[in-house]
Design a protein around this motif. Structure first.
Motif, PDB file in Angstrom:
ATOM      1  N   VAL A 148      -9.546  -0.072   1.440  1.00 50.81           N
ATOM      2  CA  VAL A 148      -8.406  -0.884   1.884  1.00 50.81           C
ATOM      3  C   VAL A 148      -7.171  -0.507   1.072  1.00 50.81           C
ATOM      4  O   VAL A 148      -7.275   0.030  -0.024  1.00 50.81           O
ATOM      5  CB  VAL A 148      -8.685  -2.404   1.717  1.00 50.81           C
ATOM      6  CG1 VAL A 148      -9.705  -2.899   2.730  1.00 50.81           C
ATOM      7  CG2 VAL A 148      -9.161  -2.723   0.303  1.00 50.81           C
ATOM      8  N   GLY A 149      -5.986  -0.823   1.607  1.00 53.68           N
ATOM      9  CA  GLY A 149      -4.746  -0.421   0.951  1.00 53.68           C
ATOM     10  C   GLY A 149      -4.197  -1.472   0.006  1.00 53.68           C
ATOM     11  O   GLY A 149      -4.735  -2.569  -0.142  1.00 53.68           O
ATOM     12  N   GLY A 150      -3.090  -1.093  -0.654  1.00 46.90           N
ATOM     13  CA  GLY A 150      -2.387  -2.016  -1.548  1.00 46.90           C
ATOM     14  C   GLY A 150      -0.909  -1.650  -1.532  1.00 46.90           C
ATOM     15  O   GLY A 150      -0.562  -0.476  -1.666  1.00 46.90           O
ATOM     16  N   GLU A 151      -0.034  -2.651  -1.353  1.00 46.19           N
ATOM     17  CA  GLU A 151       1.397  -2.368  -1.224  1.00 46.19           C
ATOM     18  C   GLU A 151       1.940  -1.583  -2.414  1.00 46.19           C
ATOM     19  O   GLU A 151       2.786  -0.712  -2.253  1.00 46.19           O
ATOM     20  CB  GLU A 151       2.167  -3.678  -1.059  1.00 46.19           C
ATOM     21  CG  GLU A 151       3.661  -3.439  -0.914  1.00 46.19           C
ATOM     22  CD  GLU A 151       4.452  -4.703  -0.599  1.00 46.19           C
ATOM     23  OE1 GLU A 151       3.851  -5.779  -0.389  1.00 46.19           O
ATOM     24  OE2 GLU A 151       5.691  -4.586  -0.556  1.00 46.19           O
ATOM     25  N   TYR A 152       1.441  -1.893  -3.604  1.00 43.95           N
ATOM     26  CA  TYR A 152       1.948  -1.223  -4.819  1.00 43.95           C
ATOM     27  C   TYR A 152       0.949  -0.190  -5.339  1.00 43.95           C
ATOM     28  O   TYR A 152       0.941   0.156  -6.516  1.00 43.95           O
ATOM     29  CB  TYR A 152       2.262  -2.287  -5.887  1.00 43.95           C
ATOM     30  CG  TYR A 152       3.374  -3.208  -5.418  1.00 43.95           C
ATOM     31  CD1 TYR A 152       4.699  -2.794  -5.467  1.00 43.95           C
ATOM     32  CD2 TYR A 152       3.080  -4.460  -4.867  1.00 43.95           C
ATOM     33  CE1 TYR A 152       5.717  -3.602  -4.991  1.00 43.95           C
ATOM     34  CE2 TYR A 152       4.092  -5.282  -4.386  1.00 43.95           C
ATOM     35  CZ  TYR A 152       5.406  -4.846  -4.453  1.00 43.95           C
ATOM     36  OH  TYR A 152       6.419  -5.634  -3.976  1.00 43.95           O
ATOM     37  N   GLN A 153       0.081   0.286  -4.437  1.00 47.01           N
ATOM     38  CA  GLN A 153      -0.977   1.220  -4.853  1.00 47.01           C
ATOM     39  C   GLN A 153      -1.051   2.450  -3.934  1.00 47.01           C
ATOM     40  O   GLN A 153      -2.113   3.057  -3.816  1.00 47.01           O
ATOM     41  CB  GLN A 153      -2.337   0.512  -4.836  1.00 47.01           C
ATOM     42  CG  GLN A 153      -2.488  -0.592  -5.884  1.00 47.01           C
ATOM     43  CD  GLN A 153      -3.834  -1.273  -5.771  1.00 47.01           C
ATOM     44  OE1 GLN A 153      -4.218  -1.730  -4.696  1.00 47.01           O
ATOM     45  NE2 GLN A 153      -4.559  -1.343  -6.868  1.00 47.01           N
ATOM     46  N   SER A 154       0.076   2.831  -3.312  1.00 47.65           N
ATOM     47  CA  SER A 154       0.001   3.935  -2.339  1.00 47.65           C
ATOM     48  C   SER A 154      -0.325   5.273  -3.007  1.00 47.65           C
ATOM     49  O   SER A 154      -0.793   6.201  -2.353  1.00 47.65           O
ATOM     50  CB  SER A 154       1.322   4.052  -1.571  1.00 47.65           C
ATOM     51  OG  SER A 154       2.384   4.274  -2.481  1.00 47.65           O
ATOM     52  N   HIS A 155      -0.095   5.371  -4.301  1.00 48.24           N
ATOM     53  CA  HIS A 155      -0.455   6.578  -5.063  1.00 48.24           C
ATOM     54  C   HIS A 155      -1.894   6.495  -5.557  1.00 48.24           C
ATOM     55  O   HIS A 155      -2.532   7.494  -5.838  1.00 48.24           O
ATOM     56  CB  HIS A 155       0.478   6.728  -6.258  1.00 48.24           C
ATOM     57  CG  HIS A 155       0.587   5.491  -7.126  1.00 48.24           C
ATOM     58  ND1 HIS A 155       0.417   4.214  -6.626  1.00 48.24           N
ATOM     59  CD2 HIS A 155       0.824   5.340  -8.441  1.00 48.24           C
ATOM     60  CE1 HIS A 155       0.574   3.333  -7.608  1.00 48.24           C
ATOM     61  NE2 HIS A 155       0.811   3.997  -8.718  1.00 48.24           N
ATOM     62  N   TYR A 156      -2.397   5.275  -5.702  1.00 45.50           N
ATOM     63  CA  TYR A 156      -3.704   5.021  -6.341  1.00 45.50           C
ATOM     64  C   TYR A 156      -4.853   4.989  -5.339  1.00 45.50           C
ATOM     65  O   TYR A 156      -5.904   5.594  -5.569  1.00 45.50           O
ATOM     66  CB  TYR A 156      -3.604   3.686  -7.083  1.00 45.50           C
ATOM     67  CG  TYR A 156      -4.903   3.153  -7.675  1.00 45.50           C
ATOM     68  CD1 TYR A 156      -5.388   3.635  -8.881  1.00 45.50           C
ATOM     69  CD2 TYR A 156      -5.607   2.123  -7.035  1.00 45.50           C
ATOM     70  CE1 TYR A 156      -6.565   3.116  -9.438  1.00 45.50           C
ATOM     71  CE2 TYR A 156      -6.772   1.604  -7.584  1.00 45.50           C
ATOM     72  CZ  TYR A 156      -7.245   2.101  -8.782  1.00 45.50           C
ATOM     73  OH  TYR A 156      -8.402   1.589  -9.327  1.00 45.50           O
ATOM     74  N   THR A 157      -4.638   4.295  -4.199  1.00 44.70           N
ATOM     75  CA  THR A 157      -5.763   4.162  -3.264  1.00 44.70           C
ATOM     76  C   THR A 157      -6.271   5.516  -2.755  1.00 44.70           C
ATOM     77  O   THR A 157      -7.487   5.694  -2.624  1.00 44.70           O
ATOM     78  CB  THR A 157      -5.429   3.211  -2.091  1.00 44.70           C
ATOM     79  OG1 THR A 157      -4.283   3.696  -1.389  1.00 44.70           O
ATOM     80  CG2 THR A 157      -5.160   1.801  -2.587  1.00 44.70           C
ATOM     81  N   PRO A 158      -5.390   6.504  -2.500  1.00 44.27           N
ATOM     82  CA  PRO A 158      -5.933   7.808  -2.072  1.00 44.27           C
ATOM     83  C   PRO A 158      -6.806   8.463  -3.133  1.00 44.27           C
ATOM     84  O   PRO A 158      -7.740   9.195  -2.815  1.00 44.27           O
ATOM     85  CB  PRO A 158      -4.678   8.648  -1.812  1.00 44.27           C
ATOM     86  CG  PRO A 158      -3.586   7.659  -1.580  1.00 44.27           C
ATOM     87  CD  PRO A 158      -3.911   6.474  -2.451  1.00 44.27           C
TER      88      PRO A 158
END
Ligand SMILES: NC(=O)C1=CN([C@@H]2O[C@H](COP(=O)(O)OP(=O)(O)OC[C@H]3O[C@@H](n4cnc5c(N)ncnc54)[C@H](O)[C@@H]3O)[C@@H](O)[C@H]2O)C=CC1
Ligand SMILES: C[C@H](O)[C@@H]1OC(=O)[C@H](O)[C@@H]1O
Length: 253
Positions: A148-158
């Motif tokens: 799942v995604g995170g608004e402040y985690q677009s660099h982290y979730t991938p």
């Protein structure tokens, strides 16, 4: 004991999930090699606690994003402990940041530590296991954020999706060597990585409210699942991932 006389190498073993796992693995009979960056006190106190448990331990500092550091960890750890039986890829960072103005350096550092670092470390550990010729177990700490995604985690979730995928491909590449590869997917566990983010009372309350078991996780909540996947209890488990999130992922409404 689940890990009697095994050697377990772990990255990010000086704090949080890694430190709790290192200590729990020692209590299950393993000798431990810890890799870390910049938490001397946490690393050295973990070594002291492991020795008090009656197991051997060594702490080696380095930056996982540097492939040379991975080779050094495996070489020096194996020289000290005699073998590398279990490898836990755990080190990671999550500098929360909005997507639209994400600085390139923050994106690249997060990729380099979490994903490239995992690749180099797992590759170095797997080569050592293949040289030893007696199989092994690799467990990577991915995340619910692989799914799942995170608004402040677009660099982290991938990076966490990448670590999950790395374990799947490594399971195929290493099965013929008797090396099992799995991942755990923690939900939200209170550690230094999110101390600042969860200092926001509204955010913390929202996260707690999403968890059917009613509380945020503690580092020790991960130790059991990681040790299970590393142990012979999971001898026919490879390419799998285990959510450890108090039920947060399935909680739609
Ligand atoms: N705390 C949480 O809610 C969750 C954490 N995770 C993952 O769990 C893993 C561990 O995180 P925590 O224990 O929460 O964090 P933490 O901040 O408490 O510990 C991080 C560890 O990684 C090491 N580290 C960081 N950057 C490094 C580098 N460049 N080279 C070598 N070592 C480095 C640190 O020395 C430390 O030992 C991370 O991969 C994180 O993404 C996954 C899901 C949830
Ligand atoms: C750092 C976050 O709080 C933590 O890390 C993850 O992988 C999940 O997104 C958690 O919420």
């Amino acid at each position: 004991m689940l890990l009697a006389d095994k050697t377990l190498f772990i990255t990010g073993g000086s704090a949080g999930i890694g430190r709790a796992t290192a200590l729990a693995a020692a209590r299950q009979g393993a000798d431990i090699a810890i890799h870390y960056l910049g938490h001397d006190e946490g690393a050295h106190s973990a070594v002291a606690e492991i020795e008090q448990i009656g197991r051997r331990a060594i702490a080696i500092e380095g930056d996982v994003s540097d492939p040379a550091s991975a080779r050094r960890f495996v070489e020096e750890g194996t020289a000290a402990l005699g073998a590398l039986d279990i490898f836990v890829n755990n080190a990671g960072i999550c500098p929360f940041h909005a997507f639209l103005d994400m600085p390139g350096e923050v994106f690249e550092r997060t990729m380099n530590v979490n994903l490239h670092g995992a690749f180099y470390m797992v590759q170095a550990a797997a080569n050592q296991m293949v040289r030893q010729g007696k199989g092994g177990a690799i467990v990577a700490v991915s995340s619910i954020s692989a799914l799942v995604g995170g608004e402040y985690q677009s660099h982290y979730t991938p990076t966490k999706a990448g670590v999950h995928s790395l374990m799947q491909s490594a399971a195929i590449a290493l099965g013929r060597h008797g090396i099992r590869c799995n991942s755990v997917m923690p939900g939200t566990i209170l550690t230094d990585i999110n101390k600042e983010d969860l200092a926001d009372a509204a955010k913390r309350q929202y996260m707690e409210g999403r968890i059917p078991l009613g509380r945020l996780g503690e580092p020790d909540d991960l130790a059991g699942p990681i040790i299970f996947l590393a142990s012979d209890l999971a001898r026919y488990v490879t390419g799998a991932s285990l959510l450890v999130d108090g039920g947060m992922f399935v909680n739609l409404q």
